[in-house]
Design a protein around this motif. Structure first.
Motif, PDB file in Angstrom:
ATOM      1  N   GLY A  24       8.800  83.804  57.676  1.00  7.89           N
ATOM      2  CA  GLY A  24       8.964  83.888  56.244  1.00  7.89           C
ATOM      3  C   GLY A  24       7.642  83.800  55.502  1.00  7.89           C
ATOM      4  O   GLY A  24       6.589  83.552  56.075  1.00  7.89           O
ATOM      5  N   PHE A  25       7.710  84.022  54.228  1.00  5.27           N
ATOM      6  CA  PHE A  25       6.518  84.014  53.386  1.00  5.27           C
ATOM      7  C   PHE A  25       6.212  82.588  52.931  1.00  5.27           C
ATOM      8  O   PHE A  25       7.094  81.889  52.430  1.00  5.27           O
ATOM      9  CB  PHE A  25       6.742  84.916  52.169  1.00  5.27           C
ATOM     10  CG  PHE A  25       5.519  85.111  51.343  1.00  5.27           C
ATOM     11  CD1 PHE A  25       4.497  85.929  51.777  1.00  5.27           C
ATOM     12  CD2 PHE A  25       5.380  84.466  50.132  1.00  5.27           C
ATOM     13  CE1 PHE A  25       3.366  86.119  51.027  1.00  5.27           C
ATOM     14  CE2 PHE A  25       4.248  84.640  49.356  1.00  5.27           C
ATOM     15  CZ  PHE A  25       3.239  85.470  49.814  1.00  5.27           C
ATOM     16  N   VAL A  83       0.953  79.517  48.790  1.00  2.89           N
ATOM     17  CA  VAL A  83       0.357  80.414  47.794  1.00  2.89           C
ATOM     18  C   VAL A  83       0.337  79.741  46.433  1.00  2.89           C
ATOM     19  O   VAL A  83      -0.670  79.792  45.711  1.00  2.89           O
ATOM     20  CB  VAL A  83       1.121  81.759  47.751  1.00  2.89           C
ATOM     21  CG1 VAL A  83       0.643  82.625  46.600  1.00  2.89           C
ATOM     22  CG2 VAL A  83       0.965  82.502  49.075  1.00  2.89           C
ATOM     23  N   LEU A  84       1.428  79.089  46.061  1.00  3.57           N
ATOM     24  CA  LEU A  84       1.471  78.396  44.770  1.00  3.57           C
ATOM     25  C   LEU A  84       0.476  77.242  44.725  1.00  3.57           C
ATOM     26  O   LEU A  84      -0.179  77.013  43.699  1.00  3.57           O
ATOM     27  CB  LEU A  84       2.885  77.894  44.488  1.00  3.57           C
ATOM     28  CG  LEU A  84       3.929  78.969  44.218  1.00  3.57           C
ATOM     29  CD1 LEU A  84       5.314  78.342  44.049  1.00  3.57           C
ATOM     30  CD2 LEU A  84       3.566  79.800  43.010  1.00  3.57           C
ATOM     31  N   ALA A  87      -4.667  75.166  42.746  1.00  2.00           N
ATOM     32  CA  ALA A  87      -6.002  74.634  43.000  1.00  2.00           C
ATOM     33  C   ALA A  87      -7.064  75.514  42.343  1.00  2.00           C
ATOM     34  O   ALA A  87      -8.029  75.011  41.749  1.00  2.00           O
ATOM     35  CB  ALA A  87      -6.244  74.521  44.500  1.00  2.00           C
ATOM     36  N   LEU A  88      -6.905  76.825  42.443  1.00  2.00           N
ATOM     37  CA  LEU A  88      -7.843  77.740  41.783  1.00  2.00           C
ATOM     38  C   LEU A  88      -7.817  77.565  40.267  1.00  2.00           C
ATOM     39  O   LEU A  88      -8.878  77.545  39.620  1.00  2.00           O
ATOM     40  CB  LEU A  88      -7.509  79.188  42.128  1.00  2.00           C
ATOM     41  CG  LEU A  88      -8.005  79.730  43.447  1.00  2.00           C
ATOM     42  CD1 LEU A  88      -7.553  81.176  43.630  1.00  2.00           C
ATOM     43  CD2 LEU A  88      -9.516  79.650  43.540  1.00  2.00           C
ATOM     44  N   LEU A  89      -6.634  77.426  39.710  1.00  2.00           N
ATOM     45  CA  LEU A  89      -6.503  77.252  38.266  1.00  2.00           C
ATOM     46  C   LEU A  89      -7.218  75.984  37.801  1.00  2.00           C
ATOM     47  O   LEU A  89      -7.950  76.002  36.797  1.00  2.00           O
ATOM     48  CB  LEU A  89      -5.018  77.200  37.881  1.00  2.00           C
ATOM     49  CG  LEU A  89      -4.719  76.997  36.404  1.00  2.00           C
ATOM     50  CD1 LEU A  89      -5.113  78.235  35.623  1.00  2.00           C
ATOM     51  CD2 LEU A  89      -3.256  76.693  36.209  1.00  2.00           C
ATOM     52  N   PHE A 105      -0.497  71.407  51.250  1.00  2.00           N
ATOM     53  CA  PHE A 105      -1.129  71.890  52.466  1.00  2.00           C
ATOM     54  C   PHE A 105      -1.046  70.902  53.628  1.00  2.00           C
ATOM     55  O   PHE A 105      -0.964  71.295  54.780  1.00  2.00           O
ATOM     56  CB  PHE A 105      -2.604  72.233  52.209  1.00  2.00           C
ATOM     57  CG  PHE A 105      -2.787  73.278  51.157  1.00  2.00           C
ATOM     58  CD1 PHE A 105      -2.216  74.524  51.298  1.00  2.00           C
ATOM     59  CD2 PHE A 105      -3.517  73.017  50.024  1.00  2.00           C
ATOM     60  CE1 PHE A 105      -2.378  75.503  50.337  1.00  2.00           C
ATOM     61  CE2 PHE A 105      -3.688  73.987  49.049  1.00  2.00           C
ATOM     62  CZ  PHE A 105      -3.105  75.227  49.208  1.00  2.00           C
ATOM     63  N   MET A 106      -1.097  69.615  53.341  1.00  2.00           N
ATOM     64  CA  MET A 106      -1.105  68.616  54.409  1.00  2.00           C
ATOM     65  C   MET A 106       0.275  68.029  54.664  1.00  2.00           C
ATOM     66  O   MET A 106       0.441  67.158  55.511  1.00  2.00           O
ATOM     67  CB  MET A 106      -2.112  67.517  54.071  1.00  2.00           C
ATOM     68  CG  MET A 106      -3.504  68.058  53.999  1.00  2.00           C
ATOM     69  SD  MET A 106      -4.648  66.759  53.592  1.00  2.00           S
ATOM     70  CE  MET A 106      -6.088  67.724  53.216  1.00  2.00           C
TER      71      MET A 106
END
Length: 100
Positions: free
Chosen positions: A7-8, A13-14, A19-21, A59-60
């Motif tokens: 699956g995706f 991604v969110l 984090a980028l934002l 992520f963790m």
């Protein structure tokens, strides 16, 4: 309890986009606003703490698993070590040269 495979990875991604934002927001605040130095540091520090929490959960996978108590102890130990290292570094850099 079976883990879902394939699956995706929408949560990853969110988390990455969040984090980028926050990184771009910190950069914008530091470079393009006329806030005071203290306000900029508080905002960047707050965004950094929020981003660290986001990465822990996205992520963790801190909220997954059966050993949540051990994970909480490990996180508390990591925070303690970070505080000791930062405080010790500031202390040595501020007061370490008086004996020379």
């Amino acid at each position: 309890m079976e883990k879902k495979t394939g699956g995706f990875p929408l949560a990853h991604v969110l988390g990455f986009l969040g984090a980028l934002l926050m990184t771009f927001a910190a950069s914008f605040i530091a470079l393009k606003t006329s806030f005071s130095y203290q306000a900029i540091m508080w905002i960047i520090g707050s965004l950094a703490i929020i981003q660290a929490g986001l990465q822990l959960f996205m992520f963790m996978h801190v909220n997954e698993g059966e050993e949540k108590k051990i994970q909480l102890i490990n996180i508390a130990y990591g925070v303690f070590m970070a505080v000791v290292i930062v405080a010790g570094t500031i202390w040595v850099m501020s007061f370490g040269l008086h004996d020379h």
